[in-house]
Enzyme design. Structure first.
Site, mmCIF file in Angstrom:
data_model
loop_
_atom_site.group_PDB
_atom_site.id
_atom_site.type_symbol
_atom_site.label_atom_id
_atom_site.label_comp_id
_atom_site.label_asym_id
_atom_site.label_seq_id
_atom_site.Cartn_x
_atom_site.Cartn_y
_atom_site.Cartn_z
ATOM 1 N N GLY A 108 19.772 -25.123 -25.655
ATOM 2 C CA GLY A 108 20.242 -26.143 -26.605
ATOM 3 C C GLY A 108 21.753 -26.051 -26.796
ATOM 4 O O GLY A 108 22.464 -27.067 -26.818
ATOM 5 N N GLU B 113 15.256 -30.057 -30.293
ATOM 6 C CA GLU B 113 14.108 -29.372 -30.891
ATOM 7 C C GLU B 113 14.025 -28.007 -30.225
ATOM 8 O O GLU B 113 13.670 -27.905 -29.054
ATOM 9 C CB GLU B 113 12.854 -30.228 -30.639
ATOM 10 C CG GLU B 113 11.772 -29.948 -31.648
ATOM 11 C CD GLU B 113 10.835 -28.878 -31.186
ATOM 12 O OE1 GLU B 113 11.225 -27.689 -31.261
ATOM 13 O OE2 GLU B 113 9.739 -29.228 -30.749
ATOM 14 N N CYS C 120 5.967 -24.836 -30.101
ATOM 15 C CA CYS C 120 7.164 -24.652 -30.937
ATOM 16 C C CYS C 120 6.781 -24.385 -32.385
ATOM 17 O O CYS C 120 7.299 -23.461 -33.000
ATOM 18 C CB CYS C 120 8.096 -25.849 -30.811
ATOM 19 S SG CYS C 120 7.263 -27.428 -30.738
HETATM 20 P P1 NDP Z 1 14.606 -23.507 -21.495
HETATM 21 O O1 NDP Z 1 15.222 -23.927 -22.773
HETATM 22 O O2 NDP Z 1 15.494 -22.895 -20.469
HETATM 23 O O3 NDP Z 1 13.849 -24.732 -20.804
HETATM 24 C C1 NDP Z 1 13.574 -25.981 -21.391
HETATM 25 C C2 NDP Z 1 14.037 -27.118 -20.476
HETATM 26 O O4 NDP Z 1 15.457 -27.091 -20.339
HETATM 27 C C3 NDP Z 1 13.492 -27.021 -19.053
HETATM 28 O O5 NDP Z 1 13.238 -28.321 -18.546
HETATM 29 C C4 NDP Z 1 14.652 -26.390 -18.338
HETATM 30 O O6 NDP Z 1 14.620 -26.597 -16.959
HETATM 31 C C5 NDP Z 1 15.822 -27.105 -18.951
HETATM 32 N N1 NDP Z 1 17.120 -26.457 -18.764
HETATM 33 C C6 NDP Z 1 17.387 -25.155 -18.499
HETATM 34 N N2 NDP Z 1 18.731 -24.954 -18.461
HETATM 35 C C7 NDP Z 1 19.322 -26.154 -18.701
HETATM 36 C C8 NDP Z 1 20.672 -26.609 -18.821
HETATM 37 N N3 NDP Z 1 21.708 -25.783 -18.691
HETATM 38 N N4 NDP Z 1 20.884 -27.914 -19.090
HETATM 39 C C9 NDP Z 1 19.864 -28.772 -19.275
HETATM 40 N N5 NDP Z 1 18.559 -28.398 -19.164
HETATM 41 C C10 NDP Z 1 18.286 -27.113 -18.888
HETATM 42 O O7 NDP Z 1 13.422 -22.522 -21.853
HETATM 43 P P2 NDP Z 1 12.688 -21.444 -20.930
HETATM 44 O O8 NDP Z 1 11.719 -22.164 -20.077
HETATM 45 O O9 NDP Z 1 13.675 -20.550 -20.254
HETATM 46 O O10 NDP Z 1 11.920 -20.584 -22.028
HETATM 47 C C11 NDP Z 1 12.638 -19.601 -22.786
HETATM 48 C C12 NDP Z 1 12.137 -19.551 -24.199
HETATM 49 O O11 NDP Z 1 12.396 -20.786 -24.858
HETATM 50 C C13 NDP Z 1 10.636 -19.364 -24.340
HETATM 51 O O12 NDP Z 1 10.301 -18.019 -24.238
HETATM 52 C C14 NDP Z 1 10.380 -19.947 -25.700
HETATM 53 O O13 NDP Z 1 10.651 -18.969 -26.673
HETATM 54 C C15 NDP Z 1 11.402 -21.063 -25.825
HETATM 55 N N6 NDP Z 1 10.820 -22.399 -25.519
HETATM 56 C C16 NDP Z 1 10.612 -23.250 -26.548
HETATM 57 C C17 NDP Z 1 10.007 -24.474 -26.327
HETATM 58 C C18 NDP Z 1 9.740 -25.397 -27.460
HETATM 59 O O14 NDP Z 1 8.743 -26.118 -27.437
HETATM 60 N N7 NDP Z 1 10.623 -25.493 -28.413
HETATM 61 C C19 NDP Z 1 9.571 -24.884 -25.005
HETATM 62 C C20 NDP Z 1 9.906 -23.959 -23.950
HETATM 63 C C21 NDP Z 1 10.499 -22.747 -24.230
HETATM 64 P P3 NDP Z 1 13.986 -25.473 -16.021
HETATM 65 O O15 NDP Z 1 12.668 -25.080 -16.586
HETATM 66 O O16 NDP Z 1 13.847 -26.215 -14.771
HETATM 67 O O17 NDP Z 1 14.969 -24.340 -16.034
#
Ligand code: NDP
Length: 469
Positions: free
Chosen positions: A226, A243, A277
């Site tokens: 984020g 979010e 979340c």
């Molecule tokens: P991320 O925040 O990295 O992933 C969420 C999305 O963001 C994915 O589509 C990811 O792509 C994308 N993304 C990653 N890096 C960038 C960037 N620099 N710019 C734009 N988009 C990007 O979460 P993680 O999958 O690494 O999970 C880590 C932790 O986050 C989890 O352990 C959990 O605690 C939390 N999380 C929370 C969620 C929620 O519902 N609020 C959902 C998922 C995770 P890609 O997967 O292709 O890297």
């Protein structure tokens, strides 16, 4: 092996690179998902930009009808999509699993279809009349996570399209296939270019969110990403709905009937194996009620069938990916090493990213499993002596998405609810979101809200027409 494709301007796009996607329960291959290039991102944004004026010029009624047809397509393909979600994401078909996810997609499509934001007279006297109109913002970049890959994508896509924006969606690299299939299906009723996809790792998400021709960013994911997205938006000044997950506290008020609330507490914490979340991620229980609450939760946990979610008998599936599996294991191991009472329930299959349903007692604030978002099936249960301490603990972290109060009566619960710093405070339920009710985080859980009329406003640009009479 099946090869899946992105969709740009209504057409399937062959990618130069692919990644193989595996079922987290069995290790079986689901096929090849495309890996977009930065050129693909640019092409998708250009297609979305080209379609946007045409789409914004359609009548409100036409967009309502189109979105209603999207809901029908989701309904017609619900079992196909649910099975794909189970095989790719891991959540079981049954219970609050993938069939539930598809039904939620349908509901979160039908409601925005039925809502509208007509022009609003904000001021009028003898000399002037001022009317607020809601224009679309333009091209929306939607970045979806892997925990509810279809439902969260729908939360982002549908309000945007409903209000006359066009969208470029990037699903998570962990769960691209079901989302790409959903987009392929619903695209049958959308004009070319209204909904486009790119896919691949975070680098592609970064290329999309920093693209100079993006007008709005919708993001659900981690706080770290984020923050990167906020930086990326400095290139296009796009407003963001963020979010960022949470570390929701639930407080059981002293003397509350443990049995009566145990089912709600259980699913509040273990929905989607805790990978949600707004799940209960720390539970605060008065010292006099602690044993009863643990006993009631243990009774449910003991009976939970764990296994491959394609079998309708199973209600608890695997973690979605190795990163998350290792993270949750590490936090539970840390608690065990620190002398906490780790209670594990259920027979986990040997293959796949399965973890037992885990209750962790004799734990306190300051331990990693309490302070860090576990996002998995391990619930820390913290004893408290007086309610003020529990409220201070609940408010003590920077995460502030949801919270809940569990009590025998509303008179006891409501005053406490007002003291909790969270986007939503639930009473005797947790994570009970609804497509009409605004949802979003406070503090480090992000900003902006989704759902209902407020969610529609978030994908529009306010424009005032001011008339001299
Ligand atoms: P991320 O925040 O990295 O992933 C969420 C999305 O963001 C994915 O589509 C990811 O792509 C994308 N993304 C990653 N890096 C960038 C960037 N620099 N710019 C734009 N988009 C990007 O979460 P993680 O999958 O690494 O999970 C880590 C932790 O986050 C989890 O352990 C959990 O605690 C939390 N999380 C929370 C969620 C929620 O519902 N609020 C959902 C998922 C995770 P890609 O997967 O292709 O890297």
């Amino acid at each position: 092996m099946q090869t899946f494709t992105n969709l740009v301007n209504g057409k399937a796009v062959e990618a130069a690179d692919h990644q193989e996607i595996f079922n987290p329960a069995t290790g079986d291959s689901l096929g090849l998902a495309p890996l977009s290039s930065e050129q693909d991102v640019n092409d998708a944004v250009i297609a979305a930009r080209k379609a946007q004026k045409m789409w914004a010029n359609t009548s409100d009624q036409e967009r309502q009808e189109t979105v209603t047809r999207v809901a029908e397509i989701l309904q017609d393909n619900s079992e196909y999509l649910a099975q794909l979600v189970t095989r790719e994401q891991g959540k079981p078909l049954a219970g609050p699993g993938s069939r539930f996810e598809i039904q939620a997609c349908i509901g979160w499509t039908q409601v925005p279809a039925a809502l509208s934001l007509p022009p609003e007279t904000v001021y009028e006297d003898e000399e002037r009349k001022d009317t607020l109109h809601r224009a679309p913002l333009g091209v929306v970049a939607a970045i979806a996570p892997w925990n509810w890959p279809l439902m969260i994508a729908i939360w982002q896509i549908i309000p945007a399209i409903r209000m006359g924006n066009t969208v470029v969606l990037k699903p998570s690299e962990y769960t691209p296939i079901a989302t790409l299939e959903m987009v392929r299906l619903i695209n049958q009723v959308l004009p070319p270019g209204v909904l486009n996809t790119v896919s691949g790792e975070g680098r592609i998400g970064a290329a999309l969110t920093s693209h100079p021709d993006i007008d709005k960013i919708m993001f659900t994911g981690s706080e770290a990403t984020g923050r990167r997205i906020i930086e990326a938006s400095s290139r296009n000044l796009a407003p963001i709905t963020l979010e960022l997950g949470g570390n929701d506290a639930a407080i059981v008020v002293p003397g509350t009937d443990a049995k009566a609330i145990s089912e709600g507490l259980f699913w509040g914490a273990f929905l989607n194996m805790g990978q949600t979340c707004a799940c209960i991620k720390r539970l605060y229980v008065h010292e006099n009620d602690y044993d009863q609450v643990i006993a009631a939760l243990s009774d449910i946990a003991r009976k939970m069938p764990i296994g491959d979610g394609m079998n309708d008998a199973n209600l608890i599936g695997p973690l979605q990916n190795e990163m998350q599996y290792k993270k949750v294991k590490e936090l539970v191991d840390d608690a065990r090493t620190n002398g906490c009472d780790v209670m594990e329930f259920g027979d986990t299959p040997e293959k796949g990213y399965f973890l037992p349903v885990t209750l962790v007692g004799n734990i306190s604030d300051g331990q990693r499993l309490v302070d860090e978002e576990q996002f998995g099936p391990a619930l820390p249960i913290v004893r408290y002596r007086n309610l003020d301490d529990a409220i201070a603990s609940a408010n003590g972290l920077s995460a502030a998405l949801g919270a809940s109060i569990w009590a025998n009566s509303l008179e006891e619960a409501e005053p406490i609810a007002l003291m909790l710093e969270a986007g939503t405070v639930w009473i005797n339920q947790h994570g009970a979101i609804h497509p009409m009710v605004p949802f979003g985080g406070n503090k480090a859980s992000g900003y902006g809200v989704e759902f209902g009329l407020e969610g529609l406003k978030a994908v529009t640009q306010p424009r005032v027409i001011s008339i001299k009479k």
